[in-house]
Motif scaffolding. Structure first.
Motif, PDB file in Angstrom:
ATOM      1  N   THR A 312      -1.668  -2.643  -1.222  1.00 16.79           N
ATOM      2  CA  THR A 312      -1.904  -2.215  -2.599  1.00 16.79           C
ATOM      3  C   THR A 312      -0.638  -1.711  -3.273  1.00 16.79           C
ATOM      4  O   THR A 312      -0.722  -1.079  -4.328  1.00 16.79           O
ATOM      5  CB  THR A 312      -2.968  -1.107  -2.615  1.00 16.79           C
ATOM      6  OG1 THR A 312      -2.522  -0.007  -1.796  1.00 16.79           O
ATOM      7  CG2 THR A 312      -4.290  -1.625  -2.063  1.00 16.79           C
ATOM      8  N   ASP A 313       0.532  -1.986  -2.681  1.00 16.30           N
ATOM      9  CA  ASP A 313       1.774  -1.465  -3.246  1.00 16.30           C
ATOM     10  C   ASP A 313       2.068  -2.126  -4.586  1.00 16.30           C
ATOM     11  O   ASP A 313       1.796  -3.317  -4.806  1.00 16.30           O
ATOM     12  CB  ASP A 313       2.926  -1.717  -2.271  1.00 16.30           C
ATOM     13  CG  ASP A 313       4.170  -0.943  -2.649  1.00 16.30           C
ATOM     14  OD1 ASP A 313       4.266   0.235  -2.298  1.00 16.30           O
ATOM     15  OD2 ASP A 313       5.040  -1.546  -3.331  1.00 16.30           O
ATOM     16  N   GLU A 314       2.662  -1.340  -5.502  1.00 10.62           N
ATOM     17  CA  GLU A 314       2.926  -1.810  -6.859  1.00 10.62           C
ATOM     18  C   GLU A 314       4.145  -2.720  -6.941  1.00 10.62           C
ATOM     19  O   GLU A 314       4.370  -3.340  -7.986  1.00 10.62           O
ATOM     20  CB  GLU A 314       3.119  -0.617  -7.788  1.00 10.62           C
ATOM     21  CG  GLU A 314       1.893   0.275  -7.905  1.00 10.62           C
ATOM     22  CD  GLU A 314       2.135   1.475  -8.819  1.00 10.62           C
ATOM     23  OE1 GLU A 314       3.308   1.627  -9.235  1.00 10.62           O
ATOM     24  OE2 GLU A 314       1.184   2.211  -9.102  1.00 10.62           O
ATOM     25  N   LEU A 317       3.476  -8.031  -7.266  1.00 12.74           N
ATOM     26  CA  LEU A 317       2.776  -8.211  -8.535  1.00 12.74           C
ATOM     27  C   LEU A 317       1.760  -9.333  -8.516  1.00 12.74           C
ATOM     28  O   LEU A 317       0.983  -9.458  -9.464  1.00 12.74           O
ATOM     29  CB  LEU A 317       3.809  -8.482  -9.644  1.00 12.74           C
ATOM     30  CG  LEU A 317       4.932  -7.442  -9.747  1.00 12.74           C
ATOM     31  CD1 LEU A 317       5.915  -7.850 -10.824  1.00 12.74           C
ATOM     32  CD2 LEU A 317       4.368  -6.068 -10.021  1.00 12.74           C
ATOM     33  N   HIS A 337      -3.640  -7.085 -12.106  1.00 12.65           N
ATOM     34  CA  HIS A 337      -3.357  -5.717 -11.660  1.00 12.65           C
ATOM     35  C   HIS A 337      -2.597  -5.717 -10.334  1.00 12.65           C
ATOM     36  O   HIS A 337      -2.677  -4.757  -9.564  1.00 12.65           O
ATOM     37  CB  HIS A 337      -4.651  -4.931 -11.510  1.00 12.65           C
ATOM     38  CG  HIS A 337      -5.458  -4.856 -12.763  1.00 12.65           C
ATOM     39  ND1 HIS A 337      -5.064  -4.110 -13.863  1.00 12.65           N
ATOM     40  CD2 HIS A 337      -6.623  -5.472 -13.107  1.00 12.65           C
ATOM     41  CE1 HIS A 337      -5.961  -4.235 -14.825  1.00 12.65           C
ATOM     42  NE2 HIS A 337      -6.917  -5.064 -14.395  1.00 12.65           N
ATOM     43  N   GLY A 338      -1.869  -6.785 -10.057  1.00 11.52           N
ATOM     44  CA  GLY A 338      -1.121  -6.868  -8.808  1.00 11.52           C
ATOM     45  C   GLY A 338      -2.029  -7.171  -7.639  1.00 11.52           C
ATOM     46  O   GLY A 338      -3.049  -7.857  -7.761  1.00 11.52           O
ATOM     47  N   ARG A 340      -3.571  -4.858  -5.920  1.00  9.92           N
ATOM     48  CA  ARG A 340      -4.334  -3.653  -5.637  1.00  9.92           C
ATOM     49  C   ARG A 340      -5.787  -3.955  -5.312  1.00  9.92           C
ATOM     50  O   ARG A 340      -6.382  -3.358  -4.413  1.00  9.92           O
ATOM     51  CB  ARG A 340      -4.228  -2.716  -6.839  1.00  9.92           C
ATOM     52  CG  ARG A 340      -4.941  -1.401  -6.690  1.00  9.92           C
ATOM     53  CD  ARG A 340      -4.686  -0.528  -7.907  1.00  9.92           C
ATOM     54  NE  ARG A 340      -5.038  -1.237  -9.135  1.00  9.92           N
ATOM     55  CZ  ARG A 340      -4.746  -0.798 -10.358  1.00  9.92           C
ATOM     56  NH1 ARG A 340      -4.047   0.320 -10.495  1.00  9.92           N
ATOM     57  NH2 ARG A 340      -5.111  -1.488 -11.417  1.00  9.92           N
TER      58      ARG A 340
END
Length: 848
Positions: A312-314, A317, A337-338, A340
């Motif tokens: 879930t790291d930002e 992408l 939302h990437g 996540r």
């Protein structure tokens, strides 16, 4: 997307061709492919093939690198059909990364580029070792353009050879190592931030600093015992205490607010400008799924930096596709939302579209035991179903990493990484003469111009130095040593390696006879701490005075030490003695000529007993009675205890005076030990030596020279033995005593002996042949006489045996005749040849 089974069935039903036709067709195809590749290399120079692969000789590559087998061609056709359908259904998405070109310009499917290979290095048996090796061993070549996947995907063998590659090359090599180690790993093609794609670590903290802060253990508050002594009642004002706490909270809140404001301003200053290609930069990384090798949850591995991230790291992408060595999956989920909210159940056909159907398309979240049970239950049904297309084996050769590459670990043995206010330098073992392995430099500013701390880690040093830390602000150096060093030195904190400067030393107390654990020196004081001593001493504090005069040129520190002013020693409780007789503290006031002794306190007492002695001015004169009752002052806690007699006090004073002399000598020994350590450290720093194992044949010059000398001596001995065995004069020289120089009589004697020996051997050989001839003739005559006597009674079988024997005997006799005749003809020639050889021998030529 369902064309795979149809094509597979088409191939199975295709008629078999003649072997000769297939061979001719394969040869013609190979020649045509070689001509096409050579034309591409010469004429089409505008292709975006990096110059770094020019050193790769295509002629040395295996045949699988230059051509595709029939199954690979079918796979590429399936992939192209899949790509066209996907592009038609989703025209807004980028083309899939399915079949890039390899280093030979041949189109290869990405899954077949993975080559799992188990390597014989323990570091590569775990994902951390594989990640560190790939991130350190390779150098990054950014994608050009950064918004498109690369046109070329090189084999892991080529990447290992050149030690350079794009993020896709990094991920391919890392995934190959992880799959070989037993992990459920996948290459992931998607989008990431600019810092991740370009390996920009300038906005991240150095991992070594983070590990150092994490390693600091917080001090635990002492636990209150139920039956401990209650502390004395607090008689301070509660109102004043609450007012002070309120004031402290306000000060802390103001300080925290100020710090947060400063951090916010600092973040705004450090915030990079907006990236115009945000969300468009293509990147490739590795996904490790849970289950295999006891991995608890899915996580990402960024192969460029070697760091791990949650799914879930930002920084990640979006995802386009994922693949391993069995199948290829396309992401069908929304990535606005990437990553996540993404699901990584590759067996879900709604969220992940697979290229090849079959067992590889089943859910990957099933329990392995249930999957195996289901396979056994559906075994009969699978036999009836038609076969599906399976992924062909990898076209890449087996990976090989040499021991030297594992030790070098970095391109050229050096790698520099720039972090936020820090620079990390890695070096290969034995690359630098001082054994430096890692250097971490921290700075005060973001521009990395003002150095704050320099930390260095060493390996294989003979002085056992492991770590050195230099603080530039105070010019303070802290060194750590491993066990086994002289004086059992553990750490050394100093400013300069001169005896008069401040320093702090720690020792491995268990390896020392005196139990010394720590020594701290300042300009006029020295403090020593001990552990595990039989006399229960644990603390000694020494105060020195100023020198009365300067040192002369011929006088050293040992000849003119600092004068002692005060020595304080403290002891642990010895339960074998009464508390009133067990010394707790002993103070030698040398300048005041007094000695203070404080004893341990009993459990039911609040004050201890003590004694104060005044040392006589001339205590060395035994004939002079210098003791008087006023030289001793004692205090006894027990009022009913009888006061000590003068004789006891005198003996106690004399014992303390002797102890004072011993303590003074121990302090001198400590000072001398400090000087010896400093001299040894200066010598070690001036002449640094590295420890090389005797099993390291590549670096141990002494062992290699010794081995080469032994091999050379053995070869020389073998050659001498061969020459001695081939020397026809050796037996005759031995009869003469092996003289160093020959004389004329000796030479003539050697010549006559050699010729006589040969003549005798020729005669003996002729006699031997003659004897065998006569023996065969006599046996044949005897056999003929036997035949004449028994001719009438013999049957057909006996006659045949007799005729066969006569034929063999006549053949042997004929051969012996020829050998004897030939020997007689060649004997004179051999005799003359030996005579000529003796005349030409350099040892006999001057005399013949």
């Amino acid at each position: 997307m369902e064309a795979a089974p149809e094509r597979d069935l088409y191939i199975e039903d295709a008629p078999e061709q003649d072997d000769e036709v297939q061979v001719d067709f394969a040869q013609e195809a190979l020649e045509e492919l070689d001509r096409a590749l050579s034309a591409v290399q010469i004429n089409n120079s505008a292709l975006p093939m990096p110059a770094k692969r020019e050193e790769m000789n295509n002629e040395q590559c295996p045949l699988s690198y230059k051509r595709n087998c029939q199954k690979e061609k079918l796979l590429i056709t399936l992939a192209e059909n899949f790509r066209r359908q996907f592009t038609h259904l989703y025209p807004d998405r980028k083309p899939l990364f399915l079949s890039p070109l390899n280093e030979c310009g041949v189109e290869k499917f990405v899954s077949t580029t993975l080559r799992p290979t188990v390597l014989p290095y323990p570091d590569l048996f775990h994902w951390e070792g594989c990640t560190n090796f790939v991130s350190d061993f390779l150098s990054l070549e950014p994608l050009d353009p950064p918004t498109d996947p690369p046109r070329y995907l090189y084999s892991p063998t080529c990447v290992l050879q050149t030690q350079r590659g794009s993020c896709f090359d990094f991920s391919t090599l890392l995934c190959s190592l992880l799959v070989a180690a037993g992990y459920n790993a996948y290459c992931v093609s998607g989008y990431a931030t600019k810092d991740v794609c370009l390996l920009n670590l300038g906005h991240q903290e150095c991992p070594l600093l983070a590990n150092h802060e994490k390693g600091k253990t917080e001090e635990q508050a002492p636990t209150a015992l139920n039956y401990s002594v209650k502390p004395p009642r607090d008689l301070s004002s509660g109102f004043e205490r609450r007012q002070e706490e309120t004031r402290q909270k306000e000060v802390q809140a103001a300080r925290l607010k100020k710090q947060q404001e400063a951090d916010r301003l600092q973040e705004e200053l450090e915030k990079p400008p907006p990236d115009p290609l945000f969300g468009l930069r293509v990147h490739c990384w590795v996904l490790v799924k849970c289950g295999a090798r006891e991995v608890p949850e899915d996580f990402f591995i960024e192969p460029l930096s070697g760091k791990t991230f949650p799914t879930t790291d930002e920084n990640f992408l979006g995802i386009e596709s994922a693949w391993n060595n069995h199948n290829h999956w396309v992401n069908m989920q929304d990535c606005r939302h990437g990553c996540r909210d993404m699901s990584f159940d590759l067996g879900d056909p709604i969220k992940w579209e697979y290229l090849l159907c079959g067992d590889t398309g089943q859910s990957l979240l099933l329990i392995p035991a249930m999957t195996k049970q289901q396979e056994f239950e559906d075994d009969d049904e699978d036999k009836e179903e038609s076969k599906v297309f399976e992924m062909p084996p990898s076209w890449v050769s087996e990976l090989h990493i040499s021991q030297q590459d594992m030790e070098m670990c970095c391109p050229g043995g050096v790698k520099v990484l720039q972090y936020r206010k820090a620079r990390l330098e890695k070096f290969a073992p034995y690359l630098l003469k001082d054994g430096l392995l890692t250097r971490l430099t921290t700075f005060h500013d973001l521009d990395c111009t003002h150095v704050c701390i320099v930390k260095e880690w060493y390996q294989h040093r003979n002085d056992n130095l492991e770590e050195r830390e230099l603080r530039k602000d105070g010019n303070i150096t802290l060194e750590h040593f491993r066990r086994g060093r002289s004086f059992a030195l553990k750490s050394h904190r100093y400013v300069t390696l001169t005896p008069d400067s401040d320093r702090e030393m720690e020792f491995y107390s268990q390896a020392r006879a005196d139990g010394l654990a720590r020594r701290v020196e300042t300009g006029s004081e020295m403090t020593e701490n001990f552990e595990g001593r039989p006399d229960f001493l644990f603390y000694r504090h020494t105060v020195f005075g100023k020198r009365t005069r300067m040192l002369t040129p011929g006088e050293n520190m040992e000849q003119r030490p600092h004068p002692l002013v005060k020595v304080v020693e403290r002891f642990h409780r010895d339960t074998t003695k009464p508390a009133s007789e067990d010394v707790e503290e002993r103070v030698f006031l040398v300048s005041e000529e007094r000695i203070q002794v404080t004893y341990h306190r009993d459990d039911d007492r609040i004050i201890p007993a003590w004694s104060i002695f005044t040392t006589p001015q001339d205590s060395g004169d035994k004939n002079k009675d210098t003791f008087s009752p006023d030289m001793a002052t004692t205090f006894q806690v027990d009022p009913f205890q009888k006061p000590s007699k003068n004789l006891f006090l005198y003996e106690t004073l004399m014992g303390l005076i002797k102890e004072q002399e011993k303590v003074a000598q121990r302090i001198k020994d400590s000072e001398q030990e400090v000087r010896d350590i400093l001299d040894l450290r200066q010598h070690e720093e001036n002449k640094i030596e590295l420890h090389i194992s005797i099993y390291n044949t590549a670096r141990n010059d002494k062992a290699r020279k010794h081995r080469e000398a032994l091999e050379r001596m053995a070869e020389e001995a073998r050659l001498r033995q061969e020459e001695k065995e081939l020397d026809f004069l050796a037996p005759f020289l031995a009869q003469l005593g092996d003289p160093d120089q020959l004389t004329r009589p000796m030479a003539l004697q050697l010549r006559s002996d050699c010729l006589a020996e040969l003549k005798q051997r020729l005669i003996d050989k002729a006699n031997l042949i003659q004897a065998r001839f006569e023996k065969e003739t006599q046996e044949l005559q005897q056999k003929q006489q036997w035949y004449q006597k028994n001719q009438l009674t013999m049957n057909k079988e006996d006659e045949d045996q007799y005729l066969a024997y006569c034929s063999d005997a006549m053949f042997r006799i004929h051969i012996l005749k020829l050998r004897l005749s030939r020997h007689k003809d060649r004997a004179p020639q051999k005799y003359l040849a030996l005579d000529e050889k003796l005349r030409r021998d350099p040892r006999l030529t001057p005399f013949l």
